[in-house]
Design a protein around this motif. Sequence first.
Motif, PDB file in Angstrom:
ATOM      1  N   ALA A 156      -7.817  -1.643  -3.137  1.00  0.00           N
ATOM      2  CA  ALA A 156      -9.133  -1.076  -2.812  1.00  0.00           C
ATOM      3  C   ALA A 156      -9.739  -1.792  -1.609  1.00  0.00           C
ATOM      4  CB  ALA A 156     -10.067  -1.177  -4.017  1.00  0.00           C
ATOM      5  N   GLY A 157      -9.594  -3.102  -1.561  1.00  0.00           N
ATOM      6  CA  GLY A 157     -10.098  -3.868  -0.425  1.00  0.00           C
ATOM      7  C   GLY A 157      -9.389  -3.496   0.866  1.00  0.00           C
ATOM      8  N   ALA A 158      -8.076  -3.281   0.785  1.00  0.00           N
ATOM      9  CA  ALA A 158      -7.308  -2.896   1.972  1.00  0.00           C
ATOM     10  C   ALA A 158      -7.740  -1.521   2.469  1.00  0.00           C
ATOM     11  CB  ALA A 158      -5.814  -2.910   1.655  1.00  0.00           C
ATOM     12  N   ARG A 159      -7.982  -0.591   1.538  1.00  0.00           N
ATOM     13  CA  ARG A 159      -8.448   0.746   1.929  1.00  0.00           C
ATOM     14  C   ARG A 159      -9.818   0.666   2.595  1.00  0.00           C
ATOM     15  NH1 ARG A 159      -7.565   1.736  -3.031  1.00  0.00           N
ATOM     16  NH2 ARG A 159      -5.581   2.480  -3.739  1.00  0.00           N
ATOM     17  N   SER A 160     -10.684  -0.136   2.003  1.00  0.00           N
ATOM     18  CA  SER A 160     -12.034  -0.306   2.553  1.00  0.00           C
ATOM     19  C   SER A 160     -11.977  -0.905   3.951  1.00  0.00           C
ATOM     20  CB  SER A 160     -12.860  -1.193   1.622  1.00  0.00           C
ATOM     21  OG  SER A 160     -14.104  -1.491   2.183  1.00  0.00           O
ATOM     22  N   GLN A 161     -11.158  -1.910   4.110  1.00  0.00           N
ATOM     23  CA  GLN A 161     -11.019  -2.546   5.424  1.00  0.00           C
ATOM     24  C   GLN A 161     -10.499  -1.557   6.448  1.00  0.00           C
ATOM     25  OE1 GLN A 161      -9.664  -6.708   5.997  1.00  0.00           O
ATOM     26  NE2 GLN A 161      -7.809  -5.717   6.755  1.00  0.00           N
TER      27      GLN A 161
ATOM     28  N   SER B 282      -7.643  -4.292  -7.063  1.00  0.00           N
ATOM     29  CA  SER B 282      -8.695  -4.854  -6.205  1.00  0.00           C
ATOM     30  C   SER B 282      -8.201  -5.067  -4.778  1.00  0.00           C
ATOM     31  CB  SER B 282      -9.198  -6.178  -6.775  1.00  0.00           C
ATOM     32  OG  SER B 282      -9.863  -5.972  -7.990  1.00  0.00           O
ATOM     33  N   VAL B 283      -7.000  -5.592  -4.644  1.00  0.00           N
ATOM     34  CA  VAL B 283      -6.424  -5.824  -3.314  1.00  0.00           C
ATOM     35  C   VAL B 283      -6.226  -4.494  -2.591  1.00  0.00           C
ATOM     36  CG1 VAL B 283      -4.350  -6.605  -2.087  1.00  0.00           C
ATOM     37  CG2 VAL B 283      -5.372  -8.049  -3.860  1.00  0.00           C
TER      38      VAL B 283
ATOM     39  N   ARG C  30       0.838  -1.210   0.000  1.00  0.00           N
ATOM     40  CA  ARG C  30       0.000   0.000   0.000  1.00  0.00           C
ATOM     41  C   ARG C  30       0.868   1.253   0.000  1.00  0.00           C
ATOM     42  NH1 ARG C  30      -4.085   0.369   4.503  1.00  0.00           N
ATOM     43  NH2 ARG C  30      -4.729   2.126   3.237  1.00  0.00           N
TER      44      ARG C  30
ATOM     45  N   ARG D  82     -13.166   0.836   7.612  1.00  0.00           N
ATOM     46  CA  ARG D  82     -14.122   0.207   8.538  1.00  0.00           C
ATOM     47  C   ARG D  82     -13.556   0.096   9.944  1.00  0.00           C
ATOM     48  NH1 ARG D  82     -14.383  -3.750   4.527  1.00  0.00           N
ATOM     49  NH2 ARG D  82     -13.618  -5.279   6.012  1.00  0.00           N
TER      50      ARG D  82
END
Length: 119
Positions: free
Chosen positions: A106-111, A103-104, A39, A114
């Motif tokens: 974006a998923g890490a940012r989303s996580q 995708s990975v 990241r 949260r």
Amino acid sequence: MSSQTASSARVLEHPPREAIQLEAVLHALSDPMRLQIVRTLADLDEAVACSVVDLAVSKSTSTHHFRVLREAGVIHQCYQGTAKLSGLRRDDLDALFPGLLDSVLAGARSQQSRREPAG
């Protein structure tokens, strides 16, 4: 020791593009520390010294995580003087596994969003 031998000792092994395996990439990205490295490198979008990536682990553990990423084909590392520079192999990963890295990330940012307290 000749200067040619000394300089060749500072060359790091990287898998060629065609040898990068999805399983190795996914394994490398599955660790939170390694994902943090990726990241950071993605955000900086340039090769940087390993010390630029702030990890809450020992230097030897940090070195291990960078090595796993390099051997999986996720990052490229080279020596520039006494510094070891690291950068994402985005072109290789995007060519082999289109959309995977984005995708990975974006998923890490989303996580992360949260996990952060609402403020």
